[in-house]
Scaffold this motif. Sequence first.
Motif, short mmCIF file in Angstrom:
data_model
loop_
_atom_site.label_atom_id
_atom_site.label_comp_id
_atom_site.label_asym_id
_atom_site.label_seq_id
_atom_site.Cartn_x
_atom_site.Cartn_y
_atom_site.Cartn_z
N GLU A 84 0.82 -1.22 0.00
CA GLU A 84 0.00 0.00 0.00
C GLU A 84 0.85 1.27 0.00
O GLU A 84 0.40 2.31 -0.47
N ALA A 85 2.05 1.20 0.52
CA ALA A 85 2.94 2.37 0.53
C ALA A 85 3.69 2.51 -0.79
O ALA A 85 3.98 3.63 -1.23
N ILE A 86 3.99 1.39 -1.43
CA ILE A 86 4.83 1.42 -2.62
C ILE A 86 4.09 1.86 -3.87
O ILE A 86 4.60 2.66 -4.66
N VAL A 87 2.88 1.37 -4.07
CA VAL A 87 2.16 1.65 -5.31
C VAL A 87 1.94 3.14 -5.55
O VAL A 87 2.28 3.65 -6.62
N PRO A 88 1.43 3.92 -4.57
CA PRO A 88 1.27 5.35 -4.83
C PRO A 88 2.60 6.06 -5.11
O PRO A 88 2.66 6.95 -5.96
N GLY A 89 3.66 5.66 -4.42
CA GLY A 89 4.98 6.25 -4.65
C GLY A 89 5.49 5.96 -6.05
O GLY A 89 6.05 6.82 -6.73
N ALA A 90 5.28 4.73 -6.51
CA ALA A 90 5.73 4.35 -7.85
C ALA A 90 4.95 5.09 -8.93
O ALA A 90 5.52 5.51 -9.94
N LEU A 91 3.66 5.29 -8.70
CA LEU A 91 2.86 6.04 -9.67
C LEU A 91 3.28 7.51 -9.71
O LEU A 91 3.32 8.12 -10.78
N LYS A 92 3.63 8.06 -8.55
CA LYS A 92 4.13 9.44 -8.51
C LYS A 92 5.47 9.53 -9.23
O LYS A 92 5.74 10.50 -9.95
N LEU A 93 6.32 8.52 -9.06
CA LEU A 93 7.60 8.48 -9.76
C LEU A 93 7.37 8.54 -11.27
O LEU A 93 8.05 9.29 -11.98
N LEU A 94 6.43 7.76 -11.77
CA LEU A 94 6.14 7.74 -13.20
C LEU A 94 5.74 9.13 -13.69
O LEU A 94 6.24 9.61 -14.70
N GLU A 95 4.88 9.78 -12.94
CA GLU A 95 4.44 11.13 -13.28
C GLU A 95 5.62 12.11 -13.32
O GLU A 95 5.77 12.90 -14.26
N LEU A 96 6.49 12.04 -12.31
CA LEU A 96 7.62 12.97 -12.23
C LEU A 96 8.70 12.65 -13.26
O LEU A 96 9.36 13.57 -13.76
N LEU A 97 8.86 11.38 -13.61
CA LEU A 97 9.83 11.02 -14.64
C LEU A 97 9.41 11.64 -15.98
O LEU A 97 10.24 12.18 -16.71
N GLY A 100 7.55 -5.02 -11.48
CA GLY A 100 8.20 -5.68 -12.61
C GLY A 100 7.30 -5.78 -13.83
O GLY A 100 7.73 -5.59 -14.96
N ASN A 101 6.02 -6.08 -13.59
CA ASN A 101 5.10 -6.31 -14.70
C ASN A 101 4.42 -5.04 -15.21
O ASN A 101 4.06 -4.97 -16.38
N VAL A 102 4.23 -4.06 -14.33
CA VAL A 102 3.42 -2.89 -14.69
C VAL A 102 4.23 -1.59 -14.72
O VAL A 102 4.30 -0.92 -15.74
N ILE A 103 4.86 -1.25 -13.60
CA ILE A 103 5.46 0.09 -13.51
C ILE A 103 6.78 0.20 -14.28
O ILE A 103 7.04 1.21 -14.93
N PHE A 104 7.63 -0.82 -14.24
CA PHE A 104 8.91 -0.71 -14.95
C PHE A 104 8.72 -0.58 -16.46
O PHE A 104 9.38 0.25 -17.08
N PRO A 105 7.81 -1.34 -17.10
CA PRO A 105 7.58 -1.09 -18.53
C PRO A 105 7.07 0.33 -18.80
O PRO A 105 7.44 0.94 -19.81
N GLN A 106 6.26 0.88 -17.90
CA GLN A 106 5.78 2.26 -18.07
C GLN A 106 6.91 3.26 -17.87
O GLN A 106 6.96 4.28 -18.57
N LEU A 107 7.80 2.99 -16.92
CA LEU A 107 8.96 3.87 -16.73
C LEU A 107 9.84 3.86 -17.98
O LEU A 107 10.34 4.90 -18.41
#
Length: 132
Positions: free
Chosen positions: A34-47, A74-81
């Motif tokens: 629950e802590a990681i997913v919102p942070g990873a989505l924010k990372l994508l936005e800022l990248l 591995g399956n969702v956020i890294f390909p988007q990054l």
Amino acid sequence: MASRILYDSPALTISVNYLDDWLYLDWHGQLDDEAIVPGALKLLELLKQERCAKILNDNTHVSGLWADAAKWGGNVIFPQLHAAGCRYFSWVHSPERYSQLSAELAMQQTSAGITFMSFQDLPTAAAWLRRM
């Protein structure tokens, strides 16, 4: 000023390092999915906003097992990054073993096209990323 904080939450601080042209992620505390997913989505936005090709991901201050978020990363956020321009991801491991296992799982899960390297300390991780 060489760096600026773009995002700050209880689990994650994201700053941009203008000198080295990368995003620095400082994860902290007992992490869970629950802590990681919102942070990873924010990372994508800022990248996307900052157009950086490099990420320095610091887990020095992290504990906890977050295997589900690792698989999702591995399956969702890294390909988007990767699609957003990330090419190099330097990962500083937590000293805590469960967190290390989660990080290794995240890196093994992906074939996103990002070059990953993992390190035990921040200076070595930063030195590698500067060479990329």
